[in-house]
Design a protein around this motif. Structure first.
Motif, short mmCIF file in Angstrom:
data_model
loop_
_atom_site.label_atom_id
_atom_site.label_comp_id
_atom_site.label_asym_id
_atom_site.label_seq_id
_atom_site.Cartn_x
_atom_site.Cartn_y
_atom_site.Cartn_z
N HIS A 1 31.96 -9.19 12.81
CA HIS A 1 31.36 -7.90 12.50
C HIS A 1 30.23 -7.53 13.47
O HIS A 1 29.99 -6.36 13.72
N LEU A 2 29.52 -8.54 13.97
CA LEU A 2 28.43 -8.32 14.91
C LEU A 2 28.68 -9.07 16.21
O LEU A 2 29.35 -10.10 16.21
N THR A 3 28.12 -8.55 17.27
CA THR A 3 28.10 -9.24 18.56
C THR A 3 26.65 -9.56 18.86
O THR A 3 25.77 -8.71 18.69
N ALA A 4 26.41 -10.80 19.28
CA ALA A 4 25.06 -11.23 19.63
C ALA A 4 24.94 -11.31 21.14
O ALA A 4 25.75 -11.94 21.80
N ARG A 5 23.93 -10.66 21.67
CA ARG A 5 23.66 -10.68 23.10
C ARG A 5 22.35 -11.41 23.32
O ARG A 5 21.29 -10.92 22.95
N SER A 6 22.44 -12.57 23.90
CA SER A 6 21.24 -13.38 24.14
C SER A 6 20.50 -12.87 25.35
O SER A 6 21.05 -12.19 26.21
N ARG A 7 19.24 -13.25 25.40
CA ARG A 7 18.42 -12.83 26.52
C ARG A 7 18.91 -13.48 27.81
O ARG A 7 19.68 -14.43 27.78
N LEU B 1 19.80 -9.82 20.75
CA LEU B 1 20.14 -8.45 20.42
C LEU B 1 21.46 -8.42 19.66
O LEU B 1 22.42 -9.08 20.04
N LEU B 2 21.49 -7.66 18.59
CA LEU B 2 22.67 -7.57 17.73
C LEU B 2 23.23 -6.16 17.79
O LEU B 2 22.48 -5.18 17.81
N VAL B 3 24.55 -6.06 17.78
CA VAL B 3 25.21 -4.76 17.76
C VAL B 3 26.55 -4.93 17.05
O VAL B 3 27.17 -5.99 17.10
N ARG C 1 25.13 -5.77 4.37
CA ARG C 1 25.54 -4.38 4.58
C ARG C 1 24.45 -3.58 5.30
O ARG C 1 24.72 -2.82 6.23
N ALA C 2 23.20 -3.79 4.90
CA ALA C 2 22.08 -3.10 5.56
C ALA C 2 21.96 -3.55 7.01
O ALA C 2 21.73 -2.73 7.90
N LEU C 3 22.12 -4.85 7.26
CA LEU C 3 22.05 -5.37 8.63
C LEU C 3 23.13 -4.75 9.49
O LEU C 3 22.87 -4.33 10.63
N LEU C 4 24.32 -4.64 8.97
CA LEU C 4 25.41 -4.04 9.73
C LEU C 4 25.14 -2.56 10.02
O LEU C 4 25.38 -2.09 11.12
N ARG C 5 24.60 -1.84 9.05
CA ARG C 5 24.26 -0.43 9.27
C ARG C 5 23.19 -0.29 10.36
O ARG C 5 23.28 0.57 11.23
N MET C 6 22.18 -1.15 10.31
CA MET C 6 21.10 -1.09 11.30
C MET C 6 21.60 -1.39 12.70
O MET C 6 21.06 -0.87 13.67
N CYS C 7 22.59 -2.25 12.80
CA CYS C 7 23.06 -2.70 14.11
C CYS C 7 24.12 -1.79 14.71
O CYS C 7 24.81 -2.18 15.65
N ARG C 8 24.25 -0.59 14.20
CA ARG C 8 25.12 0.39 14.88
C ARG C 8 24.55 0.68 16.25
O ARG C 8 25.27 1.02 17.17
N LEU D 1 21.80 -1.07 19.16
CA LEU D 1 21.29 -2.38 19.56
C LEU D 1 19.95 -2.66 18.89
O LEU D 1 19.05 -1.81 18.90
N LEU D 2 19.82 -3.84 18.29
CA LEU D 2 18.62 -4.19 17.54
C LEU D 2 18.37 -5.69 17.69
O LEU D 2 19.31 -6.48 17.62
N SER D 3 17.13 -6.08 17.89
CA SER D 3 16.83 -7.50 17.99
C SER D 3 16.81 -8.12 16.58
O SER D 3 16.57 -7.44 15.59
N LEU D 4 17.04 -9.42 16.55
CA LEU D 4 17.02 -10.12 15.26
C LEU D 4 15.64 -10.00 14.61
O LEU D 4 15.55 -9.81 13.40
N ALA D 5 14.57 -10.08 15.39
CA ALA D 5 13.22 -9.97 14.85
C ALA D 5 13.01 -8.60 14.19
O ALA D 5 12.43 -8.51 13.10
N GLU D 6 13.49 -7.54 14.84
CA GLU D 6 13.36 -6.20 14.26
C GLU D 6 14.18 -6.09 12.97
O GLU D 6 13.72 -5.52 11.98
N ALA D 7 15.38 -6.65 12.99
CA ALA D 7 16.24 -6.60 11.80
C ALA D 7 15.58 -7.32 10.63
O ALA D 7 15.57 -6.82 9.51
N ALA D 8 15.01 -8.50 10.89
CA ALA D 8 14.34 -9.25 9.83
C ALA D 8 13.18 -8.45 9.25
O ALA D 8 12.98 -8.42 8.03
N ALA D 9 12.42 -7.77 10.12
CA ALA D 9 11.30 -6.97 9.65
C ALA D 9 11.78 -5.79 8.81
O ALA D 9 11.22 -5.52 7.75
#
Length: 122
Positions: free
Chosen positions: A93-99, A36-38, A55-62, A64-72
């Motif tokens: 810029h991002l924090t990654a939260r692992s499962r 999960l990215l935020v 830039r789009a990835l950072l906007r999307m991760c305002r 919580l979003l999974s990497l798979a969703e972001a890639a899609a």
């Protein structure tokens, strides 16, 4: 599928190579498809050299979003999205939260006992 990244990565064989600056592996191996990215600090600006996809990835991760969703949403291969996310984690810029690790998860038997107990409360 044309996501927020703006365009189809298949439009050029060179594009993924350019987006990752020629790298085939991320700087960290802790980011998986279910990570999960935020945004870490919403006030921290990206460098001018940041790509449109970063830039789009950072906007999307305002949120919580999974990497798979972001890639899609970015319409990028998972490997490319992983490298971009890893770079943004490295830059703060991002924090990654692992499962949750397997050892920290309750067993199936424990979950079944809890469910059976809840059903008996009815």
């Amino acid at each position: 599928m044309s996501g927020q990244g703006g365009g189809d990565y298949r439009d050029s064989a060179v594009r993924p190579y350019v987006l990752t600056q020629g790298r085939a592996r991320p700087t960290r191996n802790t980011i998986g498809l279910d990570t999960l990215l935020v945004v870490a600090d919403p006030q921290k600006p990206l460098p001018i050299s940041a790509s449109r996809q970063e830039r789009a990835l950072l906007r999307m991760c305002r949120r919580l979003l999974s990497l798979a969703e972001a890639a899609a949403h970015l319409d990028l291969p998972l490997s490319v999205a992983t490298i971009l996310a890893s770079d943004l984690v490295d830059s703060g810029h991002l924090t990654a939260r692992s499962r949750i690790p397997e050892v920290a998860r309750p067993s199936h038997e424990t979950l079944k006992e809890v469910l059976d107990g809840l059903r008996r409360l009815r």
